[in-house]
Design a protein around this motif. Sequence first.
Motif, PDB file in Angstrom:
ATOM      1  N   HIS A 102      33.057 -42.317  23.634  1.00 51.83           N
ATOM      2  CA  HIS A 102      33.553 -43.622  24.056  1.00 51.83           C
ATOM      3  C   HIS A 102      32.469 -44.347  24.850  1.00 51.83           C
ATOM      4  CE1 HIS A 102      34.241 -41.047  27.570  1.00 51.83           C
ATOM      5  NE2 HIS A 102      34.270 -42.147  28.303  1.00 51.83           N
ATOM      6  N   ASN A 158      37.185 -47.429  23.431  1.00 53.27           N
ATOM      7  CA  ASN A 158      37.009 -46.803  22.122  1.00 53.27           C
ATOM      8  C   ASN A 158      36.926 -47.956  21.125  1.00 53.27           C
ATOM      9  OD1 ASN A 158      37.157 -45.491  19.662  1.00 53.27           O
ATOM     10  ND2 ASN A 158      38.793 -44.080  20.290  1.00 53.27           N
ATOM     11  N   THR A 161      39.270 -47.277  16.161  1.00 54.13           N
ATOM     12  CA  THR A 161      40.408 -46.368  16.149  1.00 54.13           C
ATOM     13  C   THR A 161      40.973 -46.196  14.740  1.00 54.13           C
ATOM     14  OG1 THR A 161      41.938 -48.184  16.621  1.00 54.13           O
ATOM     15  CG2 THR A 161      41.050 -46.980  18.512  1.00 54.13           C
TER      16      THR A 161
END
Length: 215
Positions: A102, A158, A161
């Motif tokens: 991340h 993030n 996804t």
Amino acid sequence: MRSRLATRSARLVLAAAVVTALAATTACGPEDPSETGAAAPSASTSSSASASASTEGTESGESSDGKGETEAPAGDKSGYGQSCGTNDLDFTVTWEAQPISHYLVTAKAQSGITCYLDVNTPSVSFGSGADGVASPVGQGGEDPIKLSGSSVAYAGINVKTTEGEGGKQFENVIIATSEDDPNPAEVELPDAPTVDKPIVTNWSTKRDEVIPRIV
């Protein structure tokens, strides 16, 4: 006979002396107060009265310039404790590979500024499109967080996804302390990741609380 003439002459001389004395007194005018022991009005008494009047005017809310306003005291720090605007902070973004890859956002107050992150989640987006806006996942969070000196706050992003090859590449991320902040910051990323349905955590003072996970 001689005795009566002498007495009459003496009276005429005495009367003439009294008239002369009265005339001399009138010609001299009023007596000088200093010669009689009376004190003349002093300048300091007048100055004290003026100063007293000035002080009363200031205490009643009137300034010395007569405009009815008083100036704020020097060094007034009433602005401290304000909410952090984006332009009050410096941001850095680093790549974190573990435990889940991340991007870590670090926010620090600029020199001389003390402020609070009142909005728990940062506003994060990539580009100007609605599909580049990061959705909050509600992880971590302290409300509010005080930033001053060396203290910092963290948030995790993030950028992708979704599965597959979808998404767009971006070299910068746009960060703001709130959605309506008029001065968002554009921060360069360590690389140019592919972004698709990004997510972002809340602010926290603990790095391990801002690892973004899809809940």
